[in-house]
Design a protein around this motif. Structure first.
Motif, PDB file in Angstrom:
ATOM      1  N   GLY A  46      34.861  26.768  83.457  1.00  0.00           N
ATOM      2  CA  GLY A  46      34.314  27.907  82.709  1.00  0.00           C
ATOM      3  C   GLY A  46      35.334  28.588  81.836  1.00  0.00           C
ATOM      4  O   GLY A  46      35.296  29.807  81.631  1.00  0.00           O
ATOM      5  N   LEU A  47      36.239  27.814  81.264  1.00  0.00           N
ATOM      6  CA  LEU A  47      37.336  28.364  80.467  1.00  0.00           C
ATOM      7  C   LEU A  47      37.095  28.076  78.994  1.00  0.00           C
ATOM      8  O   LEU A  47      36.832  26.931  78.605  1.00  0.00           O
ATOM      9  CB  LEU A  47      38.654  27.744  80.925  1.00  0.00           C
ATOM     10  CG  LEU A  47      39.944  28.340  80.388  1.00  0.00           C
ATOM     11  CD1 LEU A  47      40.076  29.805  80.803  1.00  0.00           C
ATOM     12  CD2 LEU A  47      41.141  27.559  80.918  1.00  0.00           C
ATOM     13  N   TYR A  48      37.187  29.122  78.172  1.00  0.00           N
ATOM     14  CA  TYR A  48      36.934  28.990  76.736  1.00  0.00           C
ATOM     15  C   TYR A  48      38.142  29.439  75.932  1.00  0.00           C
ATOM     16  O   TYR A  48      38.901  30.321  76.346  1.00  0.00           O
ATOM     17  CB  TYR A  48      35.716  29.827  76.320  1.00  0.00           C
ATOM     18  CG  TYR A  48      34.408  29.214  76.732  1.00  0.00           C
ATOM     19  CD1 TYR A  48      33.699  28.393  75.868  1.00  0.00           C
ATOM     20  CD2 TYR A  48      33.884  29.434  78.004  1.00  0.00           C
ATOM     21  CE1 TYR A  48      32.502  27.804  76.247  1.00  0.00           C
ATOM     22  CE2 TYR A  48      32.689  28.855  78.399  1.00  0.00           C
ATOM     23  CZ  TYR A  48      32.011  28.039  77.512  1.00  0.00           C
ATOM     24  OH  TYR A  48      30.839  27.462  77.891  1.00  0.00           O
ATOM     25  N   GLY A 100      39.951  37.139  78.553  1.00  0.00           N
ATOM     26  CA  GLY A 100      39.984  37.264  79.995  1.00  0.00           C
ATOM     27  C   GLY A 100      38.620  36.978  80.601  1.00  0.00           C
ATOM     28  O   GLY A 100      37.753  36.352  79.981  1.00  0.00           O
ATOM     29  N   PHE A 101      38.410  37.452  81.824  1.00  0.00           N
ATOM     30  CA  PHE A 101      37.173  37.181  82.545  1.00  0.00           C
ATOM     31  C   PHE A 101      36.030  38.028  81.975  1.00  0.00           C
ATOM     32  O   PHE A 101      36.188  39.231  81.744  1.00  0.00           O
ATOM     33  CB  PHE A 101      37.359  37.475  84.025  1.00  0.00           C
ATOM     34  CG  PHE A 101      36.143  37.237  84.852  1.00  0.00           C
ATOM     35  CD1 PHE A 101      35.712  35.951  85.116  1.00  0.00           C
ATOM     36  CD2 PHE A 101      35.409  38.298  85.349  1.00  0.00           C
ATOM     37  CE1 PHE A 101      34.580  35.715  85.879  1.00  0.00           C
ATOM     38  CE2 PHE A 101      34.282  38.077  86.111  1.00  0.00           C
ATOM     39  CZ  PHE A 101      33.861  36.784  86.377  1.00  0.00           C
ATOM     40  N   THR A 102      34.867  37.428  81.772  1.00  0.00           N
ATOM     41  CA  THR A 102      33.709  38.114  81.181  1.00  0.00           C
ATOM     42  C   THR A 102      32.457  37.805  81.989  1.00  0.00           C
ATOM     43  O   THR A 102      32.235  36.661  82.386  1.00  0.00           O
ATOM     44  CB  THR A 102      33.500  37.682  79.722  1.00  0.00           C
ATOM     45  OG1 THR A 102      34.683  37.992  78.964  1.00  0.00           O
ATOM     46  CG2 THR A 102      32.309  38.391  79.096  1.00  0.00           C
ATOM     47  N   GLN A 103      31.641  38.833  82.212  1.00  0.00           N
ATOM     48  CA  GLN A 103      30.333  38.665  82.834  1.00  0.00           C
ATOM     49  C   GLN A 103      29.259  39.097  81.841  1.00  0.00           C
ATOM     50  O   GLN A 103      29.411  40.130  81.175  1.00  0.00           O
ATOM     51  CB  GLN A 103      30.216  39.512  84.106  1.00  0.00           C
ATOM     52  CG  GLN A 103      31.214  39.144  85.186  1.00  0.00           C
ATOM     53  CD  GLN A 103      31.118  40.075  86.371  1.00  0.00           C
ATOM     54  OE1 GLN A 103      30.296  39.886  87.255  1.00  0.00           O
ATOM     55  NE2 GLN A 103      31.962  41.094  86.403  1.00  0.00           N
ATOM     56  N   ARG A 151      35.709  32.636  81.332  1.00  0.00           N
ATOM     57  CA  ARG A 151      37.018  33.197  81.032  1.00  0.00           C
ATOM     58  C   ARG A 151      37.460  32.708  79.672  1.00  0.00           C
ATOM     59  O   ARG A 151      37.303  31.523  79.353  1.00  0.00           O
ATOM     60  CB  ARG A 151      38.031  32.779  82.107  1.00  0.00           C
ATOM     61  CG  ARG A 151      39.238  33.717  82.165  1.00  0.00           C
ATOM     62  CD  ARG A 151      40.141  33.361  83.334  1.00  0.00           C
ATOM     63  NE  ARG A 151      41.333  32.671  82.886  1.00  0.00           N
ATOM     64  CZ  ARG A 151      41.838  31.590  83.452  1.00  0.00           C
ATOM     65  NH1 ARG A 151      41.230  31.046  84.481  1.00  0.00           N
ATOM     66  NH2 ARG A 151      42.936  31.042  82.999  1.00  0.00           N
ATOM     67  N   THR A 152      37.985  33.616  78.883  1.00  0.00           N
ATOM     68  CA  THR A 152      38.456  33.282  77.543  1.00  0.00           C
ATOM     69  C   THR A 152      39.963  33.484  77.494  1.00  0.00           C
ATOM     70  O   THR A 152      40.462  34.532  77.889  1.00  0.00           O
ATOM     71  CB  THR A 152      37.770  34.163  76.487  1.00  0.00           C
ATOM     72  OG1 THR A 152      36.361  34.027  76.609  1.00  0.00           O
ATOM     73  CG2 THR A 152      38.179  33.752  75.086  1.00  0.00           C
ATOM     74  N   GLU A 153      40.667  32.460  77.039  1.00  0.00           N
ATOM     75  CA  GLU A 153      42.127  32.528  76.968  1.00  0.00           C
ATOM     76  C   GLU A 153      42.613  31.956  75.647  1.00  0.00           C
ATOM     77  O   GLU A 153      41.876  31.274  74.928  1.00  0.00           O
ATOM     78  CB  GLU A 153      42.761  31.729  78.119  1.00  0.00           C
ATOM     79  CG  GLU A 153      42.478  32.269  79.507  1.00  0.00           C
ATOM     80  CD  GLU A 153      43.204  33.563  79.815  1.00  0.00           C
ATOM     81  OE1 GLU A 153      44.039  33.998  78.975  1.00  0.00           O
ATOM     82  OE2 GLU A 153      42.936  34.146  80.871  1.00  0.00           O
ATOM     83  N   GLN A 154      43.872  32.243  75.365  1.00  0.00           N
ATOM     84  CA  GLN A 154      44.557  31.565  74.269  1.00  0.00           C
ATOM     85  C   GLN A 154      45.321  30.386  74.868  1.00  0.00           C
ATOM     86  O   GLN A 154      45.761  30.430  76.007  1.00  0.00           O
ATOM     87  CB  GLN A 154      45.487  32.535  73.535  1.00  0.00           C
ATOM     88  CG  GLN A 154      44.707  33.647  72.828  1.00  0.00           C
ATOM     89  CD  GLN A 154      45.622  34.661  72.178  1.00  0.00           C
ATOM     90  OE1 GLN A 154      46.494  35.235  72.821  1.00  0.00           O
ATOM     91  NE2 GLN A 154      45.435  34.894  70.889  1.00  0.00           N
ATOM     92  N   PHE A 155      45.495  29.338  74.066  1.00  0.00           N
ATOM     93  CA  PHE A 155      46.032  28.081  74.589  1.00  0.00           C
ATOM     94  C   PHE A 155      47.333  27.697  73.885  1.00  0.00           C
ATOM     95  O   PHE A 155      47.577  28.061  72.734  1.00  0.00           O
ATOM     96  CB  PHE A 155      45.010  26.952  74.399  1.00  0.00           C
ATOM     97  CG  PHE A 155      43.850  27.025  75.351  1.00  0.00           C
ATOM     98  CD1 PHE A 155      43.775  26.185  76.446  1.00  0.00           C
ATOM     99  CD2 PHE A 155      42.842  27.951  75.158  1.00  0.00           C
ATOM    100  CE1 PHE A 155      42.716  26.266  77.333  1.00  0.00           C
ATOM    101  CE2 PHE A 155      41.774  28.043  76.031  1.00  0.00           C
ATOM    102  CZ  PHE A 155      41.709  27.192  77.119  1.00  0.00           C
TER     103      PHE A 155
END
Length: 301
Positions: A46-48, A100-103, A151-155
């Motif tokens: 679930g990582l974007y 970060g984490f999102t609902q 969850r949204t992160e930079q890579f």
């Protein structure tokens, strides 16, 4: 992988009843992210990539009114514009950029609901109270909720090289290939890199992955060795497998194994000693030679 599943399970268990799928709902709701998540080698689910999945695809088996409430990590909730669903047709709902984490709580109802009071809410419980109050006047089973978490992160990218060919590389204990190797799509933060090769000590290093940057690791592999320590109470020369190693006292780092050791006293009246000595990895093997009752001898201690 399991960490993501466990987290999702814990979160669903903590969600108040008004924000769960209603067991007696008269409509069925299906919500899926419009884009697939990134699949990093470290196994997170679930990582974007920032700014996120972009949209949710929302569908219902009945005509319904739908509103999504987005709760980002460490920020106030955003209430997205209400929409009307056509049965069996997936309708996109645009999502704001989050980090970060999102609902996301998508509320579908047979009659319009005003969820504007959830704007700026800082917790799931606050949103739950708004939904409960808004749905209080509806007939039983007239609404339901679907929860989406991601969850949204930079890579960043990791590049690993090793001093020996054929070394195996692992990131957070997951195999990623043979050095030299480039590992893309790692979420920012710290990872553990290990590089291993038979006969060499495993190289381990903590590395910080930074957004849009290649973090480089140079693994200097050192042979697995043991120490052979040779001591003599009279001067003597030491040969290992027929090669001169020096005069006593001498300490030698050798690969693990059995070696033919020759200790030759300078005093030629004493008999040279020829001994097979086993050297163990990461240990000191002591070979002690001495003259006893006129006889020269050596023994491992």
């Amino acid at each position: 992988m399991w960490a993501g599943l466990v987290l999702a399970g814990l979160l669903s268990g903590c969600v108040p009843a008004p924000l769960r799928a209603q067991p007696d709902a008269l409509l069925q709701l299906r919500v899926t992210p419009a884009a697939p998540p990134v699949q990093p080698v470290t196994g997170e689910q679930g990582l974007y990539r920032w700014p996120g999945p972009g949209a949710l695809l929302v569908a219902s088996d009945r005509a319904a009114f739908v509103t999504s409430v987005v709760l980002p990590q460490g920020a106030g909730a955003a209430v997205l514009p209400a929409a009307q669903l056509t049965p069996g047709t997936a309708q996109p709902t645009e999502l704001p950029a989050t980090l970060g984490f999102t609902q996301v709580f998508t509320v579908a109802s047979l009659e319009p609901l005003d969820l504007g009071g959830a704007a700026g809410a800082r917790s799931v419980r606050e949103i739950s109270r708004v939904v409960e109050a808004a749905a209080a006047s509806l007939p039983r089973g007239a609404y339901t909720v679907a929860t989406t978490t991601y969850r949204t992160e930079q890579f960043g990218t990791l590049s690993v090289r090793a001093s020996q060919p054929g070394a195996q590389v692992r990131v957070n204990d997951r195999p990623v290939g043979t050095a030299p190797v480039v590992v893309p799509d790692l979420p920012q933060g710290q990872v553990t890199v290990s590089v291993s090769l038979g006969g060499y000590q495993t190289f381990t290093q903590r590395v910080t992955i930074r957004p849009d940057t290649t973090s480089e690791v140079e693994a200097a592999l050192r042979r697995v060795t043991g120490t052979l320590s040779v001591r003599s109470d009279v001067p003597a020369s030491v040969l290992i497998e027929g090669q001169v190693a020096g005069d006593t006292p001498v300490d030698l780092n050798l690969r693990p194994g059995v070696f033919a050791v020759n200790v030759v006293p300078t005093d030629r009246t004493l008999k040279a000693q020829n001994i097979l000595v086993r050297v163990n990895a990461s240990r000191v093997t002591a070979l002690v030679c001495s003259v006893t009752a006129g006889e020269y001898g050596c023994g491992v201690r």
